[in-house]
Write an enzyme that holds these catalytic residues in place. Structure first.
Site, mmCIF file in Angstrom:
data_model
loop_
_atom_site.group_PDB
_atom_site.id
_atom_site.type_symbol
_atom_site.label_atom_id
_atom_site.label_comp_id
_atom_site.label_asym_id
_atom_site.label_seq_id
_atom_site.Cartn_x
_atom_site.Cartn_y
_atom_site.Cartn_z
ATOM 1 N N HIS A 223 0.622 5.181 1.203
ATOM 2 C CA HIS A 223 0.012 6.117 1.891
ATOM 3 C C HIS A 223 0.267 7.467 1.154
ATOM 4 C CE1 HIS A 223 0.221 4.064 5.913
ATOM 5 N NE2 HIS A 223 1.209 3.619 5.303
ATOM 6 N N HIS B 41 0.800 -1.323 -0.143
ATOM 7 C CA HIS B 41 -0.007 -0.061 -0.142
ATOM 8 C C HIS B 41 0.899 1.141 0.041
ATOM 9 C CE1 HIS B 41 0.618 -1.415 3.959
ATOM 10 N NE2 HIS B 41 0.582 -0.011 4.706
#
Ligand code: 5GP
Ligand code: ZN
Length: 132
Positions: A99, A97
């Site tokens: 951010h 992922h």
């Protein structure tokens, strides 16, 4: 399926989704550092940036589109882009992922990245990013 973010991709766990394409989805972080803090993840499982050399390129268009959405809809003046790879780097969810953390000139500057804003209304932010 044990991976939390795979379960979000599959719709088994709710998330405030703000963007999706064939390769990636983006949704609001449940514990935002600043208003509009969003995670961009690949639909297919890979643990982190080091695990699969092609994953970053695959989700790059989603990162760019989501960054534009955050600046246009929330009026962010800039943003931080960060990915933790590995436990030693602070990774807690082992599905790649990125951010995307919008930053606002009107808010006091020089904060530590990890200082969380109190009282961020995730539903209101989500409404602003997805309405119209
Ligand atoms: P990491 O430390 O692995 O880079 O960051 C994981 C991020 O996922 C954290 O910022 C955390 O707040 C977020 N997160 C963990 N569980 C959930 C969840 O169930 N839903 C959402 N939207 N975010 C989550
Ligand atoms: Zn996964």
């Amino acid at each position: 399926m044990s991976c939390l973010f795979c379960r979000i991709v599959a719709g088994e766990i709710p998330a405030r989704q703000v963007y999706a394409d064939d390769y990636a989805i983006a949704f609001l972080d449940i514990n935002p550092w600043h208003p509009g803090h969003t995670l961009v993840i690949p639909r297919r499982h890979t643990a982190d940036l080091l695990d699969d050399p092609s994953a970053l390129a695959e989700i790059a268009p989603a990162v760019t589109a989501t960054a534009a959405l955050l600046t246009e809809r929330l009026g962010a003046d800039g943003l931080n882009l960060l990915s933790n790879a590995g436990e030693v780097a602070g990774q807690e969810v082992f599905h790649l992922h990125l951010h995307l953390v919008p930053r606002y000139a009107a808010l006091p500057g020089l904060r530590e990245l990890t200082v969380r804003e109190p009282d961020i209304d995730l539903d209101e932010i989500h409404r602003r990013l997805t309405s119209g």
